[in-house]
Design a protein around this motif. Sequence first.
Motif, PDB file in Angstrom:
ATOM      1  N   GLU A 537       1.244  -1.339  -0.323  1.00  0.00           N
ATOM      2  CA  GLU A 537       0.180  -0.118  -0.020  1.00  0.00           C
ATOM      3  C   GLU A 537       0.815   0.986   0.239  1.00  0.00           C
ATOM      4  N   ARG A 538       1.585   1.269   0.573  1.00  0.00           N
ATOM      5  CA  ARG A 538       2.574   2.810   0.314  1.00  0.00           C
ATOM      6  C   ARG A 538       3.348   2.410  -0.969  1.00  0.00           C
ATOM      7  N   ALA A 539       3.636   1.900  -1.434  1.00  0.00           N
ATOM      8  CA  ALA A 539       3.517   1.988  -2.787  1.00  0.00           C
ATOM      9  C   ALA A 539       3.380   2.955  -3.727  1.00  0.00           C
ATOM     10  N   ILE A 540       3.135   3.639  -4.383  1.00  0.00           N
ATOM     11  CA  ILE A 540       2.507   4.458  -4.292  1.00  0.00           C
ATOM     12  C   ILE A 540       2.538   4.939  -6.043  1.00  0.00           C
ATOM     13  N   ALA A 541       2.128   5.175  -6.811  1.00  0.00           N
ATOM     14  CA  ALA A 541       1.842   5.959  -8.050  1.00  0.00           C
ATOM     15  C   ALA A 541       1.006   6.446  -8.637  1.00  0.00           C
ATOM     16  N   TRP A 542       0.579   7.528  -9.544  1.00  0.00           N
ATOM     17  CA  TRP A 542      -0.014   8.216  -9.919  1.00  0.00           C
ATOM     18  C   TRP A 542      -0.448   8.320 -11.214  1.00  0.00           C
ATOM     19  N   THR A 543      -1.655   8.256 -11.288  1.00  0.00           N
ATOM     20  CA  THR A 543      -1.959   8.044 -12.385  1.00  0.00           C
ATOM     21  C   THR A 543      -2.897   8.701 -12.752  1.00  0.00           C
ATOM     22  N   GLU A 544      -3.147   9.333 -14.625  1.00  0.00           N
ATOM     23  CA  GLU A 544      -4.168  11.070 -14.552  1.00  0.00           C
ATOM     24  C   GLU A 544      -5.569   9.883 -15.066  1.00  0.00           C
ATOM     25  N   ALA A 545      -6.426  10.258 -14.403  1.00  0.00           N
ATOM     26  CA  ALA A 545      -8.093   9.403 -14.288  1.00  0.00           C
ATOM     27  C   ALA A 545      -8.461  10.447 -15.839  1.00  0.00           C
ATOM     28  N   PRO A 546      -9.872   9.686 -16.422  1.00  0.00           N
ATOM     29  CA  PRO A 546     -11.091  10.567 -17.088  1.00  0.00           C
ATOM     30  C   PRO A 546     -11.338  12.135 -17.103  1.00  0.00           C
ATOM     31  N   ALA A 547     -11.084  12.615 -17.336  1.00  0.00           N
ATOM     32  CA  ALA A 547     -11.418  14.108 -17.553  1.00  0.00           C
ATOM     33  C   ALA A 547     -12.747  14.947 -17.994  1.00  0.00           C
ATOM     34  N   THR A 548     -13.554  13.529 -18.504  1.00  0.00           N
ATOM     35  CA  THR A 548     -14.779  13.752 -19.156  1.00  0.00           C
ATOM     36  C   THR A 548     -15.428  12.870 -18.866  1.00  0.00           C
ATOM     37  N   LEU A 549     -17.343  12.655 -18.295  1.00  0.00           N
ATOM     38  CA  LEU A 549     -17.832  11.507 -18.121  1.00  0.00           C
ATOM     39  C   LEU A 549     -18.078  10.449 -19.641  1.00  0.00           C
ATOM     40  N   ARG A 550     -17.356  11.314 -20.914  1.00  0.00           N
ATOM     41  CA  ARG A 550     -17.567  10.612 -22.231  1.00  0.00           C
ATOM     42  C   ARG A 550     -16.738   9.622 -21.955  1.00  0.00           C
ATOM     43  N   GLN A 551     -14.964  10.109 -21.508  1.00  0.00           N
ATOM     44  CA  GLN A 551     -13.655   9.184 -21.413  1.00  0.00           C
ATOM     45  C   GLN A 551     -13.716   8.446 -20.066  1.00  0.00           C
ATOM     46  N   LEU A 552     -14.854   8.655 -18.629  1.00  0.00           N
ATOM     47  CA  LEU A 552     -14.975   8.003 -17.902  1.00  0.00           C
ATOM     48  C   LEU A 552     -15.796   6.954 -18.035  1.00  0.00           C
ATOM     49  N   TRP A 553     -16.338   7.166 -19.212  1.00  0.00           N
ATOM     50  CA  TRP A 553     -18.051   5.984 -19.834  1.00  0.00           C
ATOM     51  C   TRP A 553     -17.128   4.686 -20.508  1.00  0.00           C
ATOM     52  N   ARG A 554     -16.280   5.853 -21.469  1.00  0.00           N
ATOM     53  CA  ARG A 554     -15.794   4.427 -21.907  1.00  0.00           C
ATOM     54  C   ARG A 554     -14.328   3.359 -21.695  1.00  0.00           C
ATOM     55  N   GLN A 555     -13.824   4.291 -19.968  1.00  0.00           N
ATOM     56  CA  GLN A 555     -13.087   3.701 -19.513  1.00  0.00           C
ATOM     57  C   GLN A 555     -13.830   2.583 -18.572  1.00  0.00           C
ATOM     58  N   ARG A 556     -15.009   2.778 -17.905  1.00  0.00           N
ATOM     59  CA  ARG A 556     -15.452   1.962 -17.476  1.00  0.00           C
ATOM     60  C   ARG A 556     -15.745   0.724 -18.160  1.00  0.00           C
ATOM     61  N   TYR A 557     -16.782   1.605 -19.361  1.00  0.00           N
ATOM     62  CA  TYR A 557     -17.614   0.128 -19.940  1.00  0.00           C
ATOM     63  C   TYR A 557     -16.208  -0.945 -21.056  1.00  0.00           C
ATOM     64  N   ARG A 558     -15.035  -0.420 -20.647  1.00  0.00           N
ATOM     65  CA  ARG A 558     -13.984  -1.261 -21.151  1.00  0.00           C
ATOM     66  C   ARG A 558     -14.053  -2.095 -19.739  1.00  0.00           C
ATOM     67  N   MET A 664     -22.236   5.155 -12.476  1.00  0.00           N
ATOM     68  CA  MET A 664     -21.179   3.384 -13.306  1.00  0.00           C
ATOM     69  C   MET A 664     -22.398   2.326 -12.878  1.00  0.00           C
ATOM     70  N   TYR A 665     -23.416   2.232 -12.602  1.00  0.00           N
ATOM     71  CA  TYR A 665     -24.652   1.303 -12.166  1.00  0.00           C
ATOM     72  C   TYR A 665     -25.106   1.153 -13.872  1.00  0.00           C
ATOM     73  N   LEU A 666     -24.671   2.321 -14.371  1.00  0.00           N
ATOM     74  CA  LEU A 666     -25.517   2.247 -16.004  1.00  0.00           C
ATOM     75  C   LEU A 666     -23.705   0.955 -16.933  1.00  0.00           C
ATOM     76  N   VAL A 667     -22.948   0.969 -16.300  1.00  0.00           N
ATOM     77  CA  VAL A 667     -22.081   1.514 -17.137  1.00  0.00           C
ATOM     78  C   VAL A 667     -21.733  -0.301 -17.323  1.00  0.00           C
ATOM     79  N   VAL A 668     -22.243  -0.944 -16.210  1.00  0.00           N
ATOM     80  CA  VAL A 668     -22.175  -2.062 -16.093  1.00  0.00           C
ATOM     81  C   VAL A 668     -23.493  -2.920 -16.618  1.00  0.00           C
ATOM     82  N   VAL A 669     -24.636  -1.978 -16.618  1.00  0.00           N
ATOM     83  CA  VAL A 669     -25.469  -2.682 -17.804  1.00  0.00           C
ATOM     84  C   VAL A 669     -25.228  -2.605 -18.779  1.00  0.00           C
ATOM     85  N   GLN A 670     -24.755  -1.413 -19.528  1.00  0.00           N
ATOM     86  CA  GLN A 670     -24.292  -1.691 -21.031  1.00  0.00           C
ATOM     87  C   GLN A 670     -22.933  -2.678 -20.874  1.00  0.00           C
TER      88      GLN A 670
END
Length: 702
Positions: A537-558, A664-670
């Motif tokens: 848990e102390r091995a930390i990495a910083w990552t770029e998360a989706p900045a728009t809802l469209r990008q978030l949908w695509r990422q979580r859908y996949r 997030m729930y709708l992503v799971v449905v899709q």
Amino acid sequence: MPDGYRPRHVSRRDPRAHWVLFALGLLVLLAGLAFNGYARGGGGGSGRAGPVTQVPTPLSWPFVRSDPGGLTTRALPPRTIALTFDDGPDPRWTPQVLDVLRRHQVPATFFAVGSRVDADPALARRIVAEGHDLGSHTFTHADLSSAAPWRRRLELSLTRNAIAGATGRQVVLFRPPFSSRPGDVGSRDLAALRDVTDQGQIAVLADLDTNDWRRPGVDAIVRAGTPADGAGAVLLMHDGGGDRSQTVAALDRLIPLLQDRGYTFTTVSAALGTPASAASTGDRLRGTALRWFQALGSGLSTVMTWLLAVALVLGLGRLAFQAGCAWWHARRRHPPSRAVWSPVSVIVPAFNEAANIRATVLSLVGGDHPSVEVIVVDDGSTDGTADIVERLGLPGVRVVRQRNAGKPAALNTGIGYARADLLVLVDGDTVFQPDTIHRLVQPFADPRVGAVSGNAKVANRRRLLGRWQHLEYVIGFNLDRRMYAVLRCMPTIPGAVGAFRRAALRDAGGVPGDTLAEDTDLTLALHRAGWEIAYAERAIAWTEAPATLRQLWRQRYRWGYGTMQAMWKHRAALRERGAGGRLGRRALPYLVVFQVLLPLAAPAVDVFAVYGLLFLPAYQLAAGWLLLLLLQAVTAGYALRLDGESLRPLWSLPLQQVLYRQIMYLVVVQAAVTAVLGSRLRWHRMARTGAAAALASDHGRP
């Protein structure tokens, strides 16, 4: 899983019609629940709650009908009794009333609530079959004096159809709820009576109100139901709406008492000379459909109540279990072991990562761990990613170029070029802290450990969407990883920060390329190969998360689709022994319940919440929601503290529960629909903003 890749197979049947069906399903659910709430809204009794403030306009007699000259009234002849019963049919009390009437061989008139007729049509048919009248008492026991005209028409129409569907009879008689004697009719009651009688119905009031609904005692009911001086009377009693044991006992005494005094008993229709007629085919069909829809709504309400109860128990149990495992994981003491200083090869698959690749590579060199080589596999980038790395001219950093083949192929290429036996796999949009690599490989001191998951954190958390993802990473992902570490069944090592033994990767068959969740697929394969998975848990990495809802949908859908693929691929783990069986019987059921089944049911639960807002006490809903939110906030605060994070993002938690959670729930449905239909999903690319690079700059990196 990074988002800078697309696989070579991009064919896709993208299901769209399912959203129409999904929306229609939710609308039907809401309509069914709403109708059930409406139908169950009736009360019972003759008295209104609170004082009557309207001006009395007395009528003369109990039977009221509309004639061209206005309302006319009529009374029963002397020594004639019309027994009338309101608020039924009731499955317990109406049969007892009918038994008393049959024993004494007297008829009666039952003014039925339409929704209760739909709930027990057989009882309504028994009333008619035994020679009694059946009249309307509205569909929900509504007070028509305060109802809008459209509500009055709806109540009468629904009740007419309900009785027609159950008995095949046309309703003519009507008794207003909360009514009593003609002299008690006020101005608003009179307006409602005009409205009802103008529709061709005969309103029936009462000469004597026994007030049996108050349960004053059998003697009091008998006295109230006995006419004076041989007058005819319409007696008001109740066969539903509450405990009617006193009514049944009083009726058994009252009938022979009146018979001994020379009274005869009649139905209202016989007294008025208006025999019941057959209902039209349309009314019968509408009544049958209405009964089915009410039964559907009642069934849906029952199912949703149980579903909500199960979801709440599972959700609360999950929070408690997560917190308990996290507490144990944070406080358990490992036996001292030698530090791991073995050489490490870091593999960075990159496709069009120009925004962050410089910061990523710089964060991987010059850290606390000696002997680190970095291999950047440029997977056919078109934005100069490889050129950026080569211009850095850093020792120990190599660039391998290949035609675009997808992330798994790029990782396997890098593994083939790597010299070390300890391999760290890093996404091209990730920035490490100076001590991340060293902390990440320390669990390899245990020879049973084949891979280690690090702690991925969201870099771009300044906006609301980033804050929500930050909370999700800390509360959900990292609490889950602590729990999995305690249970020894870690299902996913994130692509942003994970370390592997070369031997473990060889036993797992390399990085798989046949699912879109290659990190989950690989981790499951490692378990089934017999290796332990640790969490640093102390091995930390910083990552770029989706900045728009469209990008978030695509990422979580996949992610969702790929996770379902991986679970199905490794379903045989349920039957295995050892590490594979531990994974199959601990992690896989957890994933199915909390990442598939409950999210799929969540939209229906939300519809049930809307139903609750309409038909349940608001204070109960508010109290329940606030209690759940408080529990989630406490758990979130504990998770943030464990990760050394500020508590300030907690202010956005209520909004996350209301808005972000639904996405997030709708992503799971899709994703579920895509998986069921067997569609193949393309790898969507997420546009990079350089947030990880900016974070590295903020922390003093070049």
